[in-house]
Design a protein around this motif. Structure first.
Motif, mmCIF file in Angstrom:
data_model
loop_
_atom_site.group_PDB
_atom_site.id
_atom_site.type_symbol
_atom_site.label_atom_id
_atom_site.label_comp_id
_atom_site.label_asym_id
_atom_site.label_seq_id
_atom_site.Cartn_x
_atom_site.Cartn_y
_atom_site.Cartn_z
ATOM 1 N N LYS A 70 -5.329 18.444 -47.123
ATOM 2 C CA LYS A 70 -3.944 19.110 -47.229
ATOM 3 C C LYS A 70 -3.403 19.755 -46.210
ATOM 4 O O LYS A 70 -2.399 19.592 -45.415
ATOM 5 C CB LYS A 70 -3.699 19.928 -48.562
ATOM 6 N N ARG A 73 -2.677 17.367 -43.411
ATOM 7 C CA ARG A 73 -1.196 16.759 -43.561
ATOM 8 C C ARG A 73 -0.169 17.685 -43.007
ATOM 9 O O ARG A 73 0.856 17.297 -42.633
ATOM 10 C CB ARG A 73 -0.954 16.469 -45.119
ATOM 11 N N ASP A 74 -0.441 18.833 -43.701
ATOM 12 C CA ASP A 74 0.660 20.006 -43.198
ATOM 13 C C ASP A 74 0.779 20.603 -41.802
ATOM 14 O O ASP A 74 1.714 21.293 -41.600
ATOM 15 C CB ASP A 74 0.322 21.212 -44.280
ATOM 16 N N GLY A 106 -0.029 20.461 -55.400
ATOM 17 C CA GLY A 106 0.212 19.871 -53.962
ATOM 18 C C GLY A 106 -0.865 18.821 -53.849
ATOM 19 O O GLY A 106 -0.957 17.984 -52.515
ATOM 20 N N PHE A 107 -1.702 18.729 -54.525
ATOM 21 C CA PHE A 107 -2.928 17.623 -54.480
ATOM 22 C C PHE A 107 -2.801 16.471 -55.446
ATOM 23 O O PHE A 107 -3.409 15.479 -55.356
ATOM 24 C CB PHE A 107 -4.073 18.373 -54.920
#
Length: 573
Positions: A70, A73-74, A106-107
């Motif tokens: 995550k 990705r962010d 968010g996962f």
């Protein structure tokens, strides 16, 4: 069998084996993000890097991995590729992995991808390709110290996790910490939640500079470290920066190699003398992918299992299920044995995969042009992936055996209903969609050694068609009454595969490690199953990345064994 997980009333996963929680009752996110991700200086540390490699001991249910993924990705300044290598002796079930990801909304997408790829995790090395092939999770199933032995130096960040030292002492023993150090690049940063004296002493002895830092509740302190002294027998791997490369061959092997390199930042130009992709053996109307089975679990069996996993991840990303491919399962017939059903197996239209891989950003194709090696700039990387013709381009005495193959196919309406594909001495696909919306059956293939003939006289064509019919009758006797009608309306397709002397692929620099020319060829009759895996082995070797398979399999497909064979044959050994 998957490791059982107990879910407590407060939603915390618990291990009956180790009598310990997988994560704290607050959800474990703070520990994942602060102790491990931020504790290794991420995401700041990876900015400006072409790729980043994280090593974790004790994957558990994957919370640290999801937090790292995550964060990657962010981050708009993230590296092109995130490698995450984790040891895990006792993999849990996919449902528990999926449930654990629900700790944070968010996962959701990440947890689904991870759980979908979470199958077939027996002892050994497993590469899970995620996020379009840009996040590569390599699971080493087994004892950590043993699994990490001889892997080379590639880790930039290290998460020491696992159940507490008093519950799982093997995870924290000095041998494991030395194995971790041998996988690290100089200056690699390490983080962990434990400050046990035995762990601090073990890290120091392994070459790390260790310090206590303020802990994340409920811990008063955590531990951070940096590798400052290289261990003995430290293996430095090559690490080539992305640049320009050329690929000879727009079939499965060439397209897969071009895609693997483009995903890592290369600009790849593919040359093919034909006017369209998949003009050779990769142009077969449809084919099977399935693992090879052997009593001794031979090299080919292990390679094919890894190949199926790599192929399915790529196809799932690029192709449409039930149109271009499907995981339909395949029934395997072996002489004198009961049939075996391979659940993770199916059929594919390989030309569709070739086209999709060649459409990867960073890949361009020049049709109607053969690669002229003499005209390529000396510093340009060259990949030879032209099947049985590769020997002529690679030179140095390499000869690949051409093996012609002929399949027969016809409209499904002419065939009795059969449940799924079958494989044995020949294979049968009962229902493959064509571009018009109809369906066809396909069977074959002939195996004509030392033949490179695509166009043959009608009499020879009929002979091989009759051979396909005979093999199909033996494979599925229930079809025998329908075969005259089926084959009256049948058509034929011919192609030529290339095989090496030991029937294994050839992947690596040719003829030695100093060469700018690399081979990705000799996939034989298993091009669909092997192409994506071989391309990933090539890319990993080129960049000093973690391998998608164990070192023994990398060596088995490497170029050195072919060079030695040629030297012995010519008396130059």
């Amino acid at each position: 069998m998957a490791e059982p997980v107990e879910w407590r009333a407060d939603g915390t996963p618990f291990s009956p084996r180790f009598q310990d929680r997988y994560r704290s009752e607050d959800g474990g996110l703070a520990q994942a993000r602060e102790v491990f991700v931020a504790g290794c200086g991420l995401p700041q540390a990876w900015r400006g890097a072409a790729r980043w490699c994280v090593l974790e001991t004790g994957f558990g249910l994957g919370l640290n991995f999801l937090a790292t993924w995550k964060a990657w990705r962010d981050d708009p300044d993230r590296p092109a590729t995130l490698h995450y290598v984790a040891t895990e002796a006792w993999p849990a079930d996919a449902d528990d992995v999926r449930r654990n990801a629900q700790v944070d909304p968010g996962f959701d997408d990440l947890g689904r991808q991870l759980a979908d790829a979470w199958w077939g995790l027996d002892a050994g090395t497993h590469r899970l390709s995620l996020d379009g092939g840009r996040v590569l999770l390599t699971l080493l199933v087994g004892d950590s110290a043993e699994a990490l032995r001889g892997l080379g130096r590639w880790a930039d960040s290290v998460y020491l996790d696992g159940f507490s030292p008093d519950r799982n002492p093997d995870m924290w023993r000095a041998e494991t910490l030395r194995a971790v150090a041998r996988c690290c690049r100089p200056g690699a940063r390490l983080s962990t939640w434990t400050v046990a004296r035995t762990v601090r002493d073990g890290l120091t002895a392994a070459g790390f500079s260790v310090r206590k830092v303020e802990g994340v509740p409920p811990k008063r302190h955590n531990l951070q470290a940096e590798l400052v002294h290289l261990p003995a027998r430290h293996v430095a791997l090559p690490d080539r920066a992305p640049g320009r490369c050329v690929v000879a061959g727009a079939g499965l092997a060439g397209a897969a190699a071009a895609r693997s390199l483009a995903l890592r930042g290369w600009r790849a130009t593919v040359f093919d003398p034909a006017n369209s992709p998949a003009s050779g053996a990769s142009g077969v109307p449809a084919g099977l992918f399935a693992p090879h089975v052997s009593a001794d679990d031979a090299v080919l069996s292990r390679l094919s299992r890894a190949g199926v996993r790599s192929l399915c991840a790529t196809a799932d990303e690029l192709l449409e299920r039930s149109v271009d491919w499907d995981i339909s399962g395949v029934t395997q017939i072996r002489e004198g044995q009961l049939p075996v059903f391979h659940r993770q197996a199916g059929w594919m239209r390989p030309a569709a995969l070739v086209r999709a891989m060649l459409a990867t950003p960073g890949v361009t194709v020049r049709y109607g042009e053969a690669l002229d090696l003499a005209a390529i700039e000396a510093e340009t990387l060259v990949i030879i992936a032209t099947g049985h013709a590769s020997g002529l381009q690679l030179g140095y005495g390499l000869t690949l055996q051409p093996v012609a193959g002929q399949v027969s196919y016809g409209p499904t309406d002419d065939a009795p209903a059969v449940d799924g594909p079958w494989n044995g001495h020949g294979h049968f696909l009962p229902r493959v969609p064509d571009h018009s919306g109809a369906n066809f059956w396909l069977t074959g293939a002939s195996f004509e050694r030392d033949s490179a003939a695509v166009v043959v006289p009608d009499g020879e064509l009929e002979t091989h068609r009759a051979g396909n019919r005979q093999r199909l009758a033996e494979l599925l006797p229930l079809l025998e009454p329908a075969l005259p009608t089926m084959f009256t309306a049948a058509s034929d397709w011919r192609g030529v595969r290339g095989t090496s002397p030991d029937r294994l692929p050839i992947v690596g620099p040719w003829p030695d490690d100093t060469s700018r020319v690399w081979a990705c060829t000799a996939l034989g009759a298993r091009g669909i199953t092997m192409a994506v895996l071989c391309a990933e082995i090539l890319a990993a070797r080129l960049h000093g990345e973690p391998m998608p398979v164990d070192a023994g399999l990398v060596k088995a497909v490497g170029t050195k064994r072919i060079v030695r064979r040629i030297a012995r044959k010519t008396g130059n050994a």
